[in-house]
Design a protein around this motif. Structure first.
Motif, PDB file in Angstrom:
ATOM      1  N   UNK A 568       0.832  -1.207   0.000  1.00 55.03           N
ATOM      2  CA  UNK A 568       0.000   0.000   0.000  1.00 55.03           C
ATOM      3  C   UNK A 568       0.863   1.251   0.000  1.00 55.03           C
ATOM      4  N   UNK A 569       1.982   1.211   0.767  1.00 53.00           N
ATOM      5  CA  UNK A 569       2.868   2.362   0.806  1.00 53.00           C
ATOM      6  C   UNK A 569       3.464   2.684  -0.551  1.00 53.00           C
ATOM      7  N   UNK A 570       3.841   1.657  -1.300  1.00 54.99           N
ATOM      8  CA  UNK A 570       4.366   1.887  -2.649  1.00 54.99           C
ATOM      9  C   UNK A 570       3.272   2.486  -3.538  1.00 54.99           C
ATOM     10  N   UNK A 571       2.070   1.935  -3.411  1.00 55.52           N
ATOM     11  CA  UNK A 571       0.961   2.460  -4.209  1.00 55.52           C
ATOM     12  C   UNK A 571       0.631   3.906  -3.892  1.00 55.52           C
ATOM     13  N   UNK A 572       0.863   4.307  -2.635  1.00 58.18           N
ATOM     14  CA  UNK A 572       0.557   5.676  -2.209  1.00 58.18           C
ATOM     15  C   UNK A 572       1.748   6.611  -2.343  1.00 58.18           C
ATOM     16  N   UNK A 573       2.888   6.063  -2.821  1.00 59.90           N
ATOM     17  CA  UNK A 573       4.068   6.897  -3.012  1.00 59.90           C
ATOM     18  C   UNK A 573       4.914   7.090  -1.782  1.00 59.90           C
ATOM     19  N   UNK A 574       4.758   6.249  -0.766  1.00 60.89           N
ATOM     20  CA  UNK A 574       5.531   6.360   0.473  1.00 60.89           C
ATOM     21  C   UNK A 574       6.632   5.301   0.468  1.00 60.89           C
ATOM     22  N   UNK A 575       7.627   5.445  -0.388  1.00 64.01           N
ATOM     23  CA  UNK A 575       8.611   4.394  -0.626  1.00 64.01           C
ATOM     24  C   UNK A 575       9.481   4.110   0.592  1.00 64.01           C
ATOM     25  N   UNK A 576       9.884   5.159   1.336  1.00 60.62           N
ATOM     26  CA  UNK A 576      10.761   4.932   2.493  1.00 60.62           C
ATOM     27  C   UNK A 576      10.053   4.104   3.568  1.00 60.62           C
ATOM     28  N   UNK A 602      10.579  -9.915  -1.827  1.00 55.75           N
ATOM     29  CA  UNK A 602      11.679  -9.428  -2.669  1.00 55.75           C
ATOM     30  C   UNK A 602      11.148  -8.587  -3.822  1.00 55.75           C
ATOM     31  N   UNK A 603      10.002  -8.964  -4.374  1.00 55.48           N
ATOM     32  CA  UNK A 603       9.388  -8.143  -5.420  1.00 55.48           C
ATOM     33  C   UNK A 603       9.087  -6.732  -4.915  1.00 55.48           C
ATOM     34  N   UNK A 604       8.547  -6.663  -3.701  1.00 56.28           N
ATOM     35  CA  UNK A 604       8.245  -5.346  -3.131  1.00 56.28           C
ATOM     36  C   UNK A 604       9.508  -4.519  -2.949  1.00 56.28           C
ATOM     37  N   UNK A 605      10.576  -5.163  -2.552  1.00 53.03           N
ATOM     38  CA  UNK A 605      11.825  -4.430  -2.340  1.00 53.03           C
ATOM     39  C   UNK A 605      12.375  -3.888  -3.657  1.00 53.03           C
ATOM     40  N   UNK A 606      12.186  -4.622  -4.732  1.00 53.90           N
ATOM     41  CA  UNK A 606      12.557  -4.091  -6.055  1.00 53.90           C
ATOM     42  C   UNK A 606      11.798  -2.794  -6.315  1.00 53.90           C
ATOM     43  N   UNK A 607      10.480  -2.849  -6.097  1.00 54.09           N
ATOM     44  CA  UNK A 607       9.646  -1.681  -6.356  1.00 54.09           C
ATOM     45  C   UNK A 607      10.020  -0.518  -5.450  1.00 54.09           C
ATOM     46  N   UNK A 608      10.254  -0.807  -4.178  1.00 53.54           N
ATOM     47  CA  UNK A 608      10.570   0.261  -3.228  1.00 53.54           C
ATOM     48  C   UNK A 608      11.886   0.944  -3.591  1.00 53.54           C
ATOM     49  N   UNK A 609      12.912   0.149  -3.884  1.00 47.91           N
ATOM     50  CA  UNK A 609      14.216   0.741  -4.184  1.00 47.91           C
ATOM     51  C   UNK A 609      14.198   1.477  -5.521  1.00 47.91           C
ATOM     52  N   UNK A 610      13.450   0.949  -6.490  1.00 46.22           N
ATOM     53  CA  UNK A 610      13.348   1.655  -7.769  1.00 46.22           C
ATOM     54  C   UNK A 610      12.638   2.988  -7.589  1.00 46.22           C
TER      55      UNK A 610
END
Length: 691
Positions: A568-576, A602-610
Motif C-alpha cells: 500500500x505504501x508503494x501504491x501511495x508513493x511512500x517508498x521509504x 523481494x518483489x516489493x523491495x525491487x519496487x521500493x528501491x526503484x
C-alpha cells in the motif's frame, strides 16, 4: 537465470566431523571419473566407508561445480515415493507446485554445472534409478555421485567398489585406528613399540573403517593387548574350523556385536529402542519413546551420554539444541535386537504417539510467540514426522492418519512442504473416504488448502467450501474464506475478485485453527483491496492484521500484514516507509523458512528501491527475486519472464541503467547465495532483529 547457480555457494555439504584418513587412490579415481562420466556409484558393504569417501570427494570437487554440490541423505527415507521430495528439499526447492515435482526439480537444477550426491540408495534403489535417469536426461549440466550397496543399473553408470583399508603396519587402516584412538584416549600415541599390535587389531577387523572406529573407542576401558585378546576370543566363537576367515560383512557385525556385549543391559535396551527414530532425536523424544519396564525416563540422559562415549550414538549441538543420531549399520543392529525382544510394535507406536502429540502442540501454538521455534523444530523432526504418518497409514484405525496429516496443515502449508503434505493427505483420505467427524473434515480442508495455487480456481472454491464444514465441526463462528477471489486477484482479474470478496467476521479465541482462519481472512481482504488499487483501505486492513498478530507474538501471518502495508505504501508513493515494512516482512518470512513469502517480499523491495531512485540496487534485487521465485517452484510466479511485475520493472530499470549494466546487475543478484541475497535485501539490518 537458473536457481542452482550459487555464485560463491558450494551447496549444502556438511563440515567433516574429523580428519579424513587415506583413500588417496580412490579420491583420484572418483575425480577422474566425474570428469568423463555423468554417473559414478560407489559400491561396497556396510561400514566400508562409502558415505565418508563420497563426502570427501564432494568437498574436493566443489571448485569444478559452480552450480553447487548438493548432498541428499537418503538413509532416513522410508517411502520411495518421497525421494523426489528429498532431492527438492536438499537443493532448496520449495514444493509448492502443481507441476510434476520431478519436472520442477529438473528446471531448478538447470544452469551451471552441478554435482548431486545421493547417499545410501540401496533401500530405495528402483526409485533412485528412475529419478537419476530422468534428471540426467533433462539436465545436461548435472553429474551424480551415488553410494549404494548395489549398482543403480543405469546405462553409462561407472562403478567404483570401495574396499577395506590396506592393512600393512604403515598403511591406512593403522593410521585410521591410531587417529581415532588418540581422539578417544588423548594419551594414546602410535609408536614403534605398539605399531605391530595396532596392525594386528586392524587385521582382525579386516580393515573395515566402522569396525576400526568402534574398536578404537574400546581403548578407554582396555589396554591395546587386552583389546586384541577380546577381539580374538569374540571372533573365535563365530569361526568354524572349516571357515577360518570371516566374511567382511560378518566381521563388521561381530565388531558391532562385541561393542553391544560391552554395554550394560540398560544401554543395550536403550540402543534397541532408539533404533525406531529416523534421522535423529532429542532427549525429550528419547525419554517418551524409550522409557518403560526396567528403563526409567530419568535414566535416559545419562545412558545417552554413555552410548555417545562408546561411539554408538553421535551428538550434534549443545544444551537445549542437542540432538542425537546413529549410523545406519548400528541402527540396523539395534532394530534386529528390538525385534528379538518382541518390542518393535509397542515402541513404534510410542514413537507415533509422541509425534502425534508434537503435531497437535505445534498446531495449538503456531499462532503465537513460539512460531519460529515450531518451524525449526518440525523441520528438524521432518524424518520422524514422515515415519509417524507412515505408521498411522498402516494402523487399523484410519482416523489416526487423518488426525496426524490434518493437524500438520500448518507445517505443510507454511513451511514449504505442500507437495508432500498433499500426498499424505490423499492417502489418508483414500483409506477413510466416508469417515466423517472432525478429523476427516480437517484432513479434507488441509488437503484443499495445500492444493491452492493461482491457476486452480476450482481448488480455491473447494477450500472455501471445506472450511464451512470445518467451522461447523469445530463450532467456529467464522465466514467462508474468499480464496476464489484471491486466486482471481493473483491472475489480475480484480473486478471479478471484488464480487467474490466477503466480509471479515470475528472468531472466538481459544482455537488455533479459528485464529488462523480469522487472520487469513484479513490477509486475503488486504490482498483483494491491493488488487483493486484501494491502497488506503488495504493499509487499514493490513495494520489490523499486524496488530492482531502482534498480540499473539505471531510471525508468519504478521509478515503478510507487513507485506500489504509495504504494498500500500508503494501504491501511495511512500517508498521509504514501504521499505521498512518490507524488510520486516522479509526477516519474518526468512525466520520461519517461508520461501514463497520471501520471494513475494523481494518483489516489493525491487519496487521500493526503484521508486527511491536506487535503480542499480533494484536491478540486483530483481535478480534475487527471480532466484527466489525459481527456488519456490510456482508454475506462474516461478517464471519471471512471464509475470507482469518483472516485465514492467525490467523495462523501467533497463531504461534507467542501460541494457549492459542492467543485465550485469541482475546476474549479480541472481548468483548470490540465499544468505547473501537476504543480506543485500535487508541493507545490513540483522535477520535476528527483534520484531
Amino acid at each position: 537465470m537458473a536457481a542452482s547457480v550459487q555464485g560463491g555457494r558450494t551447496g549444502n555439504l556438511p563440515a567433516e566431523a574429523n580428519t579424513f584418513i587415506g583413500r588417496r587412490g580412490e579420491l583420484a579415481e572418483i575425480s577422474g571419473l566425474l570428469g568423463i562420466t555423468r554417473l559414478v556409484t560407489l559400491t561396497g558393504p556396510g561400514g566400508v566407508g562409502k558415505s565418508r569417501l563420497a563426502l570427501r570427494a564432494a568437498h574436493a570437487a566443489r571448485a569444478g561445480f559452480p552450480g553447487g554440490v548438493w548432498l541428499v541423505e537418503l538413509s532416513e527415507l522410508r517411502d520411495p515415493d518421497l525421494l523426489t521430495n528429498a532431492v527438492a528439499q536438499a537443493t532448496r526447492l520449495t514444493e509448492q507446485t502443481l507441476r510434476p515435482l520431478l519436472e520442477a526439480v529438473g528446471e531448478h537444477l538447470t544452469g551451471a554445472p552441478l554435482l548431486l550426491v545421493l547417499d545410501t540408495c540401496e533401500h530405495v534403489l528402483d526409485e533412485c534409478a528412475r529419478v537419476v535417469h530422468e534428471l540426467l536426461a533433462g539436465v545436461p549440466e548435472l553429474r551424480v555421485l551415488a553410494t549404494s550397496r548395489q549398482p543403480l543399473g543405469l546405462p553409462g553408470e561407472q562403478l567404483l567398489t570401495v574396499a577395506p583399508l590396506p592393512l600393512g603396519e604403515r598403511d591406512d587402516a593403522v593410521a585410521l585406528f591410531a587417529a581415532r584412538a588418540a581422539a578417544a584416549v588423548p594419551s594414546f600415541a602410535l609408536t614403534e613399540a605398539n605399531r605391530a599390535g595396532v596392525a594386528a587389531v586392524c587385521a582382525r577387523l579386516d580393515g573395515i573403517p566402522l569396525a576400526l572406529e568402534l574398536a578404537a573407542v574400546r581403548l578407554r576401558g582396555f589396554p591395546l593387548d587386552r583389546l586384541l585378546e577380546g577381539l580374538d576370543s569374540r571372533f573365535d566363537l563365530l569361526v568354524s574350523p572349516a571357515r577360518p576367515r570371516l566374511a567382511r560383512h560378518q566381521t563388521l557385525r561381530t565388531a558391532i556385536g562385541w561393542s553391544h556385549e560391552l554395554c550394560t543391559p540398560l544401554e543395550r535396551l536403550l540402543w534397541a529402542r532408539l533404533s525406531v527414530f529416523a534421522g535423529g532425536w532429542d532427549v525429550e523424544a528419547a525419554e517418551f519413546v524409550c522409557h518403560g519396564g526396567p528403563l526409567d525416563a530419568e535414566e535416559i540422559l545419562a545412558l545417552l551420554a554413555s552410548l555417545t562415549e562408546k561411539s554408538i550414538v553421535t551428538r550434534d549441538g549443545e544444551a537445549v539444541g542437542t540432538r542425537y543420531r546413529m549410523l545406519d549399520t548400528v541402527r540396523s543392529f539395534g532394530a534386529e535386537w528390538l525385534a528379538g525382544l518382541g518390542e518393535e510394535g509397542p515402541v513404534r507406536r510410542r514413537h507415533r504417539d509422541y509425534f502425534r502429540w508434537i503435531a497437535r502442540q505445534g498446531e495449538a501454538e503456531w499462532l503465537g510467540p513460539g512460531q519460529r521455534m515450531w518451524a525449526e523444530r518440525l523441520t528438524s523432526e521432518h524424518a520422524n514426522l514422515r515415519l509417524a504418518v507412515e505408521e498411522c497409514l498402516t494402523s487399523p484405525d484410519p482416523e489416526a492418519a487423518l488426525e496426524l496429516a490434518g493437524s500438520l496443515w500448518y507445517f505443510w502449508f507454511a513451511c514449504g512442504f505442500t507437495e508432500e503434505g498433499r500426498g499424505y493427505l490423499e492417502r489418508a483420505l483414500d483409506r477413510a473416504p466416508e469417515a466423517g467427524g472432525p478429523d476427516h473434515t480437517l484432513a479434507v480442508w488441509a488437503h484443499r488448502l495445500v492444493t491452492v495455487v493461482p491457476d486452480d480456481l476450482e481448488a480455491a472454491e473447494s477450500v472455501s467450501a471445506a472450511y464451512v464444514w470445518l467451522a461447523e465441526e469445530r463450532q467456529l463462528l467464522v465466514p467462508a474464506l474468499p480464496l476464489t477471489g484471491a486466486s482471481l486477484a493473483v491472475r489480475g482479474e480484480s473486478a471479478r475478485s471484488a464480487v467474490l470478496y466477503g466480509t471479515v467476521g470475528q472468531a472466538p479465541a481459544g482455537d488455533g485453527g479459528a485464529e488462523f482462519f480469522q487472520l487469513l481472512t484479513l490477509a486475503l481482504q488486504a490482498y483483494l483491496l491491493a488488487g483493486q488499487a484501494a491502497f488506503e483501505r488495504c493499509a487499514t486492513v493490513a495494520e489490523r492484521l499486524r496488530a492482531d498478530c502482534a498480540k499473539r507474538g505471531e510471525l508468519w501471518m504478521r509478515a503478510w500484514g507487513d507485506f500489504f502495508v509495504a504494498l500500500a505504501g508503494i501504491g501511495l508513493g511512500h517508498a521509504d516507509e514501504a521499505l521498512l515494512s518490507a524488510r520486516a516482512a522479509l526477516i519474518a518470512k526468512w525466520r520461519v523458512h517461508d520461501r514463497i513469502g520471501a520471494a513475494a517480499v523481494a518483489d516489493l523491495l525491487v519496487a521500493a528501491q526503484a521508486t527511491r531512485g536506487e535503480e542499480e540496487l533494484a536491478a540486483r534485487l530483481l535478480g534475487v527475486s527471480r532466484r527466489l521465485w525459481l527456488t519456490a517452484g510456482l508454475p506462474q510466479l516461478g517464471r519471471p519472464d512471464q509475470t507482469v511485475f518483472h516485465r514492467e520493472y525490467e523495462r523501467r530499470l533497463r531504461a534507467a541503467l542501460g541494457n549492459a549494466r542492467f543485465g550485469e546487475a541482475v546476474r549479480e543478484g541472481g548468483e548470490l547465495d540465499p544468505e547473501a541475497a537476504i543480506a543485500l535485501a535487508l541493507g545490513g539490518v540483522p535477520t535476528d532483529l527483534d520484531l
